[in-house]
Scaffold this active site. Sequence first.
Site, mmCIF file in Angstrom:
data_model
loop_
_atom_site.group_PDB
_atom_site.id
_atom_site.type_symbol
_atom_site.label_atom_id
_atom_site.label_comp_id
_atom_site.label_asym_id
_atom_site.label_seq_id
_atom_site.Cartn_x
_atom_site.Cartn_y
_atom_site.Cartn_z
ATOM 1 N N ASP A 114 0.876 -1.017 -0.171
ATOM 2 C CA ASP A 114 -0.117 -0.310 0.133
ATOM 3 C C ASP A 114 0.960 1.004 0.119
ATOM 4 O O ASP A 114 2.144 1.523 1.008
ATOM 5 C CB ASP A 114 -0.686 0.085 1.351
ATOM 6 N N ILE A 115 0.713 2.203 -0.977
ATOM 7 C CA ILE A 115 1.500 3.025 -1.042
ATOM 8 C C ILE A 115 1.411 4.118 0.316
ATOM 9 O O ILE A 115 2.850 5.368 0.249
ATOM 10 C CB ILE A 115 1.378 3.788 -2.175
ATOM 11 N N ASN A 142 -7.978 12.418 -10.646
ATOM 12 C CA ASN A 142 -7.977 12.786 -11.770
ATOM 13 C C ASN A 142 -8.036 14.352 -11.960
ATOM 14 O O ASN A 142 -7.568 15.015 -10.773
ATOM 15 C CB ASN A 142 -9.521 12.030 -11.367
ATOM 16 N N VAL A 185 -5.919 4.258 -5.561
ATOM 17 C CA VAL A 185 -4.855 5.155 -4.532
ATOM 18 C C VAL A 185 -5.211 6.415 -4.719
ATOM 19 O O VAL A 185 -4.833 6.747 -2.907
ATOM 20 C CB VAL A 185 -3.187 5.683 -5.161
ATOM 21 N N ASP A 186 -6.031 7.236 -5.447
ATOM 22 C CA ASP A 186 -6.621 8.488 -4.875
ATOM 23 C C ASP A 186 -7.489 7.975 -4.071
ATOM 24 O O ASP A 186 -6.592 9.708 -2.293
ATOM 25 C CB ASP A 186 -7.321 9.549 -5.871
ATOM 26 N N SER A 234 -2.350 5.124 -14.730
ATOM 27 C CA SER A 234 -3.399 4.801 -15.442
ATOM 28 C C SER A 234 -3.995 2.857 -14.722
ATOM 29 O O SER A 234 -4.991 2.575 -16.372
ATOM 30 C CB SER A 234 -3.737 5.197 -16.486
ATOM 31 N N GLY A 238 -5.319 1.108 -12.755
ATOM 32 C CA GLY A 238 -6.676 0.590 -12.353
ATOM 33 C C GLY A 238 -7.784 0.773 -12.772
ATOM 34 O O GLY A 238 -8.574 0.655 -13.958
ATOM 35 N N TYR A 266 -8.880 3.372 -14.706
ATOM 36 C CA TYR A 266 -8.339 3.942 -16.198
ATOM 37 C C TYR A 266 -8.729 3.095 -16.905
ATOM 38 O O TYR A 266 -8.379 3.439 -17.676
ATOM 39 C CB TYR A 266 -7.580 4.847 -16.548
HETATM 40 N N1 AR6 Z 1 -1.644 1.285 -3.021
HETATM 41 C C1 AR6 Z 1 -0.835 1.317 -4.366
HETATM 42 N N2 AR6 Z 1 -1.708 0.888 -5.558
HETATM 43 C C2 AR6 Z 1 -2.613 1.106 -4.953
HETATM 44 C C3 AR6 Z 1 -3.924 1.035 -4.006
HETATM 45 C C4 AR6 Z 1 -3.144 1.422 -2.989
HETATM 46 N N3 AR6 Z 1 -3.183 2.148 -2.203
HETATM 47 N N4 AR6 Z 1 -4.921 0.940 -4.095
HETATM 48 C C5 AR6 Z 1 -5.075 0.805 -5.664
HETATM 49 N N5 AR6 Z 1 -3.363 0.336 -6.132
HETATM 50 P P1 AR6 Z 1 -5.937 3.281 -9.893
HETATM 51 P P2 AR6 Z 1 -5.964 4.960 -11.886
HETATM 52 C C6 AR6 Z 1 -3.308 -0.101 -7.359
HETATM 53 O O1 AR6 Z 1 -7.398 3.461 -9.888
HETATM 54 O O2 AR6 Z 1 -5.390 3.600 -12.845
HETATM 55 C C7 AR6 Z 1 -9.481 7.631 -9.056
HETATM 56 O O3 AR6 Z 1 -10.847 7.369 -8.923
HETATM 57 C C8 AR6 Z 1 -4.803 -0.100 -8.206
HETATM 58 O O4 AR6 Z 1 -4.640 -2.172 -7.983
HETATM 59 O O5 AR6 Z 1 -6.269 3.877 -8.423
HETATM 60 O O6 AR6 Z 1 -5.149 6.051 -12.634
HETATM 61 C C9 AR6 Z 1 -8.600 8.913 -9.246
HETATM 62 O O7 AR6 Z 1 -9.492 10.150 -8.918
HETATM 63 C C10 AR6 Z 1 -3.658 0.492 -9.659
HETATM 64 O O8 AR6 Z 1 -2.633 -1.304 -9.767
HETATM 65 O O9 AR6 Z 1 -5.810 4.503 -10.551
HETATM 66 C C11 AR6 Z 1 -8.926 8.747 -11.025
HETATM 67 O O10 AR6 Z 1 -10.429 8.855 -10.668
HETATM 68 C C12 AR6 Z 1 -3.321 1.476 -9.344
HETATM 69 O O11 AR6 Z 1 -3.024 1.598 -7.870
HETATM 70 C C13 AR6 Z 1 -9.160 7.539 -11.176
HETATM 71 O O12 AR6 Z 1 -8.833 6.548 -9.819
HETATM 72 C C14 AR6 Z 1 -3.901 2.660 -9.964
HETATM 73 O O13 AR6 Z 1 -5.324 2.553 -9.785
HETATM 74 C C15 AR6 Z 1 -7.550 7.423 -11.139
HETATM 75 O O14 AR6 Z 1 -7.030 5.886 -12.144
#
Ligand code: AR6
Length: 173
Positions: free
Chosen positions: A14-15, A28, A37-38, A126, A128, A130
């Site tokens: 977890d970051i 976003n 992650v956000d 991107s 997750g 996205y």
């Molecule tokens: N630590 C590390 N990696 C994580 C964590 C964490 N706590 N949580 C998820 N991941 P995503 P995106 C991974 O969806 O695709 C948001 O709503 C996850 O499994 O977080 O860029 C924003 O507000 C995946 O491999 O980001 C935007 O609207 C990676 O992090 C949108 O999602 C990225 O997943 C951005 O989507």
Amino acid sequence: MTTNNTTIKLVQGDITRQTADAIVNAANSSLLGGGGVDGAIHRRGGPAILEACRKLRASHYGKGLRTGQAVATTAGELDAQWVIHTVGPVHSREEDRSDQLASCYRESLRVADELGARTVAFPAVSAGIYGWPMDDAARIAVETVRAADTSVEEVTFVLFDEAAYEAFDRQVS
Ligand code: AR6
């Protein structure tokens, strides 16, 4: 080919539990939070991050942050000095948006250099919500960091699950 002295490390986890000078958020354009992650960064970092994002929206980023760009705020209660917010592209099968994804890494490192951050933790931007296929997301992330003109000493990719970790591991080894 490596063109900088940046060490690349991989961690599964977890970051928001990482220690780094700067932690990158896959945000976003609104900068006002979301899932993935956000959501985790805002939850664990506390309200100071959202407050800083609102101030950005009220000043230089009235229309939000463009895809491929990056901007820093406080890291609140995270074990970091800064959160660098970047906006990845939504994956498309019709249009190649790889340049925008590469730009997220380049711009985040440029902001890190401006701040004087030496260690930076990135999620798989991107890959997750996205929808970017993980193997390709990992390739772009690693190639872009390796080629970046940066003084950042250490980049840690923090991968949430084993599949993501393995995809990045195939790129670095
Ligand atoms: N630590 C590390 N990696 C994580 C964590 C964490 N706590 N949580 C998820 N991941 P995503 P995106 C991974 O969806 O695709 C948001 O709503 C996850 O499994 O977080 O860029 C924003 O507000 C995946 O491999 O980001 C935007 O609207 C990676 O992090 C949108 O999602 C990225 O997943 C951005 O989507």
